[in-house]
Design a protein around this motif. Structure first.
Motif, PDB file in Angstrom:
ATOM      1  N   LEU A   1       7.103 -31.173 -18.070  1.00 43.89           N
ATOM      2  CA  LEU A   1       8.120 -32.160 -18.747  1.00 43.89           C
ATOM      3  C   LEU A   1       7.800 -32.306 -20.235  1.00 43.89           C
ATOM      4  O   LEU A   1       8.411 -32.018 -21.271  1.00 43.89           O
ATOM      5  CB  LEU A   1       8.491 -33.241 -18.113  1.00 43.89           C
ATOM      6  CG  LEU A   1       9.306 -34.291 -18.961  1.00 43.89           C
ATOM      7  CD1 LEU A   1      10.665 -33.494 -18.978  1.00 43.89           C
ATOM      8  CD2 LEU A   1       9.475 -35.597 -18.201  1.00 43.89           C
ATOM      9  N   LEU A   2       6.525 -32.691 -20.475  1.00 45.29           N
ATOM     10  CA  LEU A   2       5.997 -32.872 -21.594  1.00 45.29           C
ATOM     11  C   LEU A   2       5.855 -31.763 -22.612  1.00 45.29           C
ATOM     12  O   LEU A   2       5.972 -31.574 -23.856  1.00 45.29           O
ATOM     13  CB  LEU A   2       4.487 -33.417 -21.562  1.00 45.29           C
ATOM     14  CG  LEU A   2       4.491 -35.014 -21.038  1.00 45.29           C
ATOM     15  CD1 LEU A   2       3.008 -35.578 -20.570  1.00 45.29           C
ATOM     16  CD2 LEU A   2       5.177 -36.030 -21.860  1.00 45.29           C
ATOM     17  N   ALA A   3       5.435 -30.504 -21.932  1.00 38.09           N
ATOM     18  CA  ALA A   3       5.365 -29.305 -22.702  1.00 38.09           C
ATOM     19  C   ALA A   3       6.654 -28.723 -23.303  1.00 38.09           C
ATOM     20  O   ALA A   3       6.909 -28.250 -24.113  1.00 38.09           O
ATOM     21  CB  ALA A   3       4.573 -27.975 -21.441  1.00 38.09           C
ATOM     22  N   LEU A   4       7.929 -28.894 -22.142  1.00 32.43           N
ATOM     23  CA  LEU A   4       9.089 -28.678 -22.586  1.00 32.43           C
ATOM     24  C   LEU A   4       9.706 -29.577 -23.799  1.00 32.43           C
ATOM     25  O   LEU A   4      10.452 -28.972 -24.549  1.00 32.43           O
ATOM     26  CB  LEU A   4      10.001 -28.802 -21.531  1.00 32.43           C
ATOM     27  CG  LEU A   4       9.843 -27.957 -20.178  1.00 32.43           C
ATOM     28  CD1 LEU A   4      10.664 -28.214 -19.128  1.00 32.43           C
ATOM     29  CD2 LEU A   4      10.383 -26.668 -20.761  1.00 32.43           C
ATOM     30  N   LEU A   5       9.570 -30.784 -23.827  1.00 34.47           N
ATOM     31  CA  LEU A   5       9.692 -31.685 -24.789  1.00 34.47           C
ATOM     32  C   LEU A   5       8.839 -31.075 -26.155  1.00 34.47           C
ATOM     33  O   LEU A   5       9.378 -31.280 -27.271  1.00 34.47           O
ATOM     34  CB  LEU A   5       9.354 -33.239 -24.580  1.00 34.47           C
ATOM     35  CG  LEU A   5       9.951 -33.646 -23.350  1.00 34.47           C
ATOM     36  CD1 LEU A   5       9.638 -35.166 -22.944  1.00 34.47           C
ATOM     37  CD2 LEU A   5      11.524 -33.955 -23.730  1.00 34.47           C
ATOM     38  N   SER A   6       7.771 -30.804 -26.125  1.00 34.22           N
ATOM     39  CA  SER A   6       6.814 -30.376 -27.174  1.00 34.22           C
ATOM     40  C   SER A   6       7.606 -28.952 -27.847  1.00 34.22           C
ATOM     41  O   SER A   6       7.369 -28.863 -28.947  1.00 34.22           O
ATOM     42  CB  SER A   6       5.389 -30.219 -26.806  1.00 34.22           C
ATOM     43  OG  SER A   6       4.812 -29.620 -27.891  1.00 34.22           O
ATOM     44  N   ALA A   7       8.048 -28.277 -26.897  1.00 34.89           N
ATOM     45  CA  ALA A   7       8.546 -26.880 -27.577  1.00 34.89           C
ATOM     46  C   ALA A   7      10.191 -27.229 -27.695  1.00 34.89           C
ATOM     47  O   ALA A   7      10.812 -26.234 -28.352  1.00 34.89           O
ATOM     48  CB  ALA A   7       8.650 -25.899 -26.361  1.00 34.89           C
ATOM     49  N   ALA A   8      10.697 -28.468 -27.746  1.00 38.63           N
ATOM     50  CA  ALA A   8      11.853 -28.723 -28.224  1.00 38.63           C
ATOM     51  C   ALA A   8      12.996 -27.841 -27.335  1.00 38.63           C
ATOM     52  O   ALA A   8      14.097 -27.533 -27.808  1.00 38.63           O
ATOM     53  CB  ALA A   8      12.270 -28.636 -29.561  1.00 38.63           C
ATOM     54  N   VAL A   9      12.682 -27.692 -26.011  1.00 39.61           N
ATOM     55  CA  VAL A   9      13.703 -26.821 -25.074  1.00 39.61           C
ATOM     56  C   VAL A   9      14.699 -27.862 -24.764  1.00 39.61           C
ATOM     57  O   VAL A   9      14.580 -28.948 -24.393  1.00 39.61           O
ATOM     58  CB  VAL A   9      12.974 -26.529 -23.883  1.00 39.61           C
ATOM     59  CG1 VAL A   9      13.885 -25.738 -22.767  1.00 39.61           C
ATOM     60  CG2 VAL A   9      11.872 -25.467 -24.352  1.00 39.61           C
ATOM     61  N   PRO A  10      16.006 -27.536 -24.941  1.00 43.60           N
ATOM     62  CA  PRO A  10      17.113 -28.513 -24.605  1.00 43.60           C
ATOM     63  C   PRO A  10      17.384 -28.401 -23.100  1.00 43.60           C
ATOM     64  O   PRO A  10      17.109 -27.821 -22.082  1.00 43.60           O
ATOM     65  CB  PRO A  10      18.546 -27.471 -25.052  1.00 43.60           C
ATOM     66  CG  PRO A  10      18.057 -26.123 -25.090  1.00 43.60           C
ATOM     67  CD  PRO A  10      16.532 -26.208 -25.317  1.00 43.60           C
ATOM     68  N   MET A  11      17.186 -29.860 -22.780  1.00 45.47           N
ATOM     69  CA  MET A  11      17.261 -30.483 -21.384  1.00 45.47           C
ATOM     70  C   MET A  11      18.622 -31.437 -21.373  1.00 45.47           C
ATOM     71  O   MET A  11      18.835 -32.273 -22.190  1.00 45.47           O
ATOM     72  CB  MET A  11      15.818 -31.058 -20.983  1.00 45.47           C
ATOM     73  CG  MET A  11      14.760 -30.010 -20.856  1.00 45.47           C
ATOM     74  SD  MET A  11      13.327 -30.804 -20.316  1.00 45.47           S
ATOM     75  CE  MET A  11      12.948 -31.864 -21.571  1.00 45.47           C
ATOM     76  N   SER A  12      19.026 -31.647 -20.142  1.00 41.41           N
ATOM     77  CA  SER A  12      20.033 -32.396 -20.075  1.00 41.41           C
ATOM     78  C   SER A  12      19.534 -33.975 -19.644  1.00 41.41           C
ATOM     79  O   SER A  12      20.345 -34.778 -19.671  1.00 41.41           O
ATOM     80  CB  SER A  12      21.001 -31.907 -18.537  1.00 41.41           C
ATOM     81  OG  SER A  12      19.922 -31.914 -17.529  1.00 41.41           O
ATOM     82  N   MET A  13      18.301 -34.111 -19.083  1.00 39.24           N
ATOM     83  CA  MET A  13      17.581 -35.253 -18.834  1.00 39.24           C
ATOM     84  C   MET A  13      16.236 -35.144 -18.586  1.00 39.24           C
ATOM     85  O   MET A  13      15.749 -33.924 -18.618  1.00 39.24           O
ATOM     86  CB  MET A  13      18.492 -35.909 -17.549  1.00 39.24           C
ATOM     87  CG  MET A  13      17.660 -35.013 -16.313  1.00 39.24           C
ATOM     88  SD  MET A  13      18.766 -35.499 -14.788  1.00 39.24           S
ATOM     89  CE  MET A  13      20.420 -34.573 -15.091  1.00 39.24           C
ATOM     90  N   THR A  14      15.551 -36.270 -18.597  1.00 41.70           N
ATOM     91  CA  THR A  14      14.172 -36.075 -18.390  1.00 41.70           C
ATOM     92  C   THR A  14      14.088 -36.619 -16.889  1.00 41.70           C
ATOM     93  O   THR A  14      14.931 -36.814 -16.191  1.00 41.70           O
ATOM     94  CB  THR A  14      13.330 -36.925 -19.246  1.00 41.70           C
ATOM     95  OG1 THR A  14      13.853 -38.291 -19.197  1.00 41.70           O
ATOM     96  CG2 THR A  14      13.460 -36.375 -20.638  1.00 41.70           C
ATOM     97  N   PHE A  15      12.637 -36.980 -16.320  1.00 42.11           N
ATOM     98  CA  PHE A  15      12.443 -37.237 -15.113  1.00 42.11           C
ATOM     99  C   PHE A  15      10.954 -37.798 -15.025  1.00 42.11           C
ATOM    100  O   PHE A  15      10.123 -37.515 -15.864  1.00 42.11           O
ATOM    101  CB  PHE A  15      12.941 -35.912 -14.014  1.00 42.11           C
ATOM    102  CG  PHE A  15      11.906 -34.785 -14.343  1.00 42.11           C
ATOM    103  CD1 PHE A  15      10.457 -34.708 -13.912  1.00 42.11           C
ATOM    104  CD2 PHE A  15      12.385 -33.873 -15.012  1.00 42.11           C
ATOM    105  CE1 PHE A  15       9.662 -33.636 -14.268  1.00 42.11           C
ATOM    106  CE2 PHE A  15      11.579 -32.706 -15.297  1.00 42.11           C
ATOM    107  CZ  PHE A  15      10.088 -32.631 -14.783  1.00 42.11           C
TER     108      PHE A  15
END
Length: 249
Positions: A125-139
């Motif tokens: 999750l943190l790596a996806l946020l760092s890469a600015a990958v679009p997500m519908s929600m966090t968890f």
């Protein structure tokens, strides 16, 4: 108790990266994300209208085996639920997540991989946020062990995990919905319901979602440790990146 630690953008040659360390288990996971990218070969496996999510788990002191392939499947299924693969530029391309276990006692062949699954999920999750990958929600995720006497232990140590009657990993979305439920060992429904309530409290706060997964109006409790940890990690990273702008304002 000392809580987990994490940092973002550790790697310079990845679109996004993160490290996550859990003091209870001692696991230290380094994750990288590259997206969107062209996937080599296997063109028949590409999805025509959305991104293809690939997950690779690399143990630090041995070659990947059946356990790593098993947990890769869990991670891929989970992350596909939150990544917006139909966003512009992602169709027919790949989101590649690589997770390296670089610290802590290795998961031995035959041992449960549930003990390290929360760390792998949080790092992803943190790596996806760092890469600015679009997500519908966090968890946020929680690991719980049920002892032979029926007690529930949050964030069990490796010794507690090996002697537990059952192990459970649950993940809740930022909207309070149950996204993942992985269990191992014998247990009844009443035990699982108690585990779900404890996991929800650990992830989201003091309120407990109803049986349909919805939170009644006015019942949401204080921010949970796991959910707040993700938010604080991202806020700290943004603050460090924009300190020059804040100081000059």
């Amino acid at each position: 108790m000392v809580g987990p630690t994490a940092s973002l953008s550790n790697l310079s040659r990845a679109d996004g990266s993160a490290s996550f360390k859990c003091p209870t288990t001692g696991y230290n996971v380094l994750g990288s994300v590259n997206a969107p990218i062209e996937l080599p070969a296997r063109r028949d496996a590409l999805k025509p209208e959305e991104a293809t999510v690939e997950v690779f788990v690399k143990p630090g002191n041995t070659t990947a085996g059946v356990g790593e392939r098993y947990v890769e499947g869990i991670l891929r299924t989970m992350l596909q639920k939150v990544i917006l693969g139909r966003e512009r530029g992602f169709a027919r391309r790949g989101v590649v997540i690589t997770l390296a276990i670089i610290g802590g006692d290795a998961v031995q062949r035959g041992d449960s991989y549930l003990t390290i699954l929360p760390a792998l999920l949080q790092t992803s999750l943190l790596a996806l946020l760092s890469a600015a990958v679009p997500m519908s929600m966090t968890f946020s995720t929680a690991l719980l062990a049920v002892t032979k006497s029926g007690d529930i232990i949050s964030d069990p140590s490796p010794v507690d995990s090996k002697t537990a009657s059952s192990l459970h990993v649950l993940a809740f979305s930022s909207k309070g919905h149950l996204l993942l439920n992985e269990s191992q060992g014998p247990f009844d429904f009443d035990t699982w319901e108690s585990v779900r309530e404890r996991a929800y409290t650990t992830c989201r706060g003091t309120a407990v979602a109803g049986s349909d997964g919805d939170i009644a109006m006015g019942e949401e409790g204080e921010e949970g440790h796991a959910d707040g940890f993700i938010r604080e990690t991202v806020e700290d990273h943004l603050h460090r990146d924009y300190t020059w702008k804040i100081d000059s304002a």
